[in-house]
Every structure is written in structure tokens, then in C-alpha cells.
Design a protein around this motif. Structure first.
Motif, short mmCIF file in Angstrom:
data_model
loop_
_atom_site.label_atom_id
_atom_site.label_comp_id
_atom_site.label_asym_id
_atom_site.label_seq_id
_atom_site.Cartn_x
_atom_site.Cartn_y
_atom_site.Cartn_z
N LYS A 28 91.79 -91.84 46.31
CA LYS A 28 90.37 -92.25 45.87
C LYS A 28 90.09 -93.53 45.39
CE LYS A 28 89.43 -87.37 44.85
NZ LYS A 28 89.45 -86.42 43.77
N GLU A 29 90.93 -94.05 44.38
CA GLU A 29 90.84 -95.35 44.15
C GLU A 29 90.87 -96.49 45.30
OE1 GLU A 29 90.36 -97.47 40.61
OE2 GLU A 29 90.42 -95.35 41.21
N GLN A 31 89.69 -95.91 48.42
CA GLN A 31 88.40 -95.93 48.89
C GLN A 31 87.41 -96.50 48.31
OE1 GLN A 31 87.74 -94.63 51.84
NE2 GLN A 31 89.81 -94.43 52.05
N ARG A 32 87.46 -96.59 46.78
CA ARG A 32 86.48 -97.26 46.03
C ARG A 32 86.58 -98.85 46.21
NH1 ARG A 32 85.56 -98.03 40.14
NH2 ARG A 32 87.96 -97.82 39.87
N HIS A 33 88.06 -99.31 46.05
CA HIS A 33 88.16 -100.69 46.09
C HIS A 33 88.03 -101.55 47.58
CE1 HIS A 33 89.79 -101.89 42.05
NE2 HIS A 33 89.84 -100.46 41.91
N TYR A 51 94.99 -99.71 38.34
CA TYR A 51 94.37 -98.25 38.06
C TYR A 51 95.05 -97.85 36.62
CZ TYR A 51 93.78 -93.21 37.91
OH TYR A 51 93.63 -92.02 37.89
#
Length: 106
Positions: A28-29, A31-33, A51
Motif C-alpha cells: 500500500k505504501e 502504491q501511495r509513493h 515508512y
């Protein structure tokens, strides 16, 4: 001498396996970055470090907030004890004392 390449390959395999696990854990991290991009090992490690730093800072903030709440409760309790002690020194119970004690108990 012959074992050295085998040991080195095992070491690289362990590193690659751990990086792949990080990638899965922090999906998920990523996908955000960097949505929809091929991640290199260095990218995975950088996002993981970022993170973990972020989580560490959040934990410190939560810890400080809990500490502040504890300090407030402790101070309030001490103040309440002092007020009860002060009021108990006066033998005559007035309506004000009774209302004040009732208020504190709420």
C-alpha cells in the motif's frame, strides 16, 4: 574455494527474499509513493526506511500524548486529595462544601 560462490549465492538469495517480503508488506505504501512503476531494490528499501521513520514518529507522538494525559490525571487526583483534606479540617459541613464534594466526585 569452491564453496565461496555457493555461500555468496545463498547470501544474495536471502537478501532478495527479504526485499521481496518488504515489498509485499508495504504494498500500500508503494502504491501511495510510486503507483504503477517498476520498483528497484533500492526503491523498496528507501520506502521501507521512510515508512519505519514515519511510524516511529507517530509512536513517539502517541507516547507523549498518553504521558500528558497521565500527568493531567495524576495532578487532578492530587489536587482532589488536597481539597478533600482541606475540607475535612473544617468540622462544619456547609451546603457549599457538600456541593463541591459532589462536583469533584462526578
Amino acid at each position: 574455494q569452491l564453496r565461496k560462490p555457493v555461500v555468496e549465492k545463498m547470501r544474495r538469495d536471502r537478501i532478495n527474499s527479504s526485499i521481496e517480503q518488504l515489498k509485499l508488506l508495504l504494498e500500500k505504501e508503494f502504491q501511495r509513493h510510486q503507483p504503477n512503476s517498476k520498483l528497484e531494490k533500492a526503491d523498496i528499501l528507501e520506502v521501507a526506511v521512510s515508512y519505519l521513520k514515519q511510524q516511529s514518529q507517530l509512536q513517539m507522538k502517541r507516547s507523549f500524548h498518553k504521558s500528558s494525559q497521565f500527568d493531567f490525571r495524576e495532578g487532578y487526583t492530587r489536587c482532589l486529595q488536597e481539597a478533600f483534606h482541606f475540607l475535612s479540617l473544617h468540622k462544619v459541613r456547609t451546603e457549599t462544601q457538600t456541593r463541591l464534594l459532589s462536583h469533584f466526585q462526578k
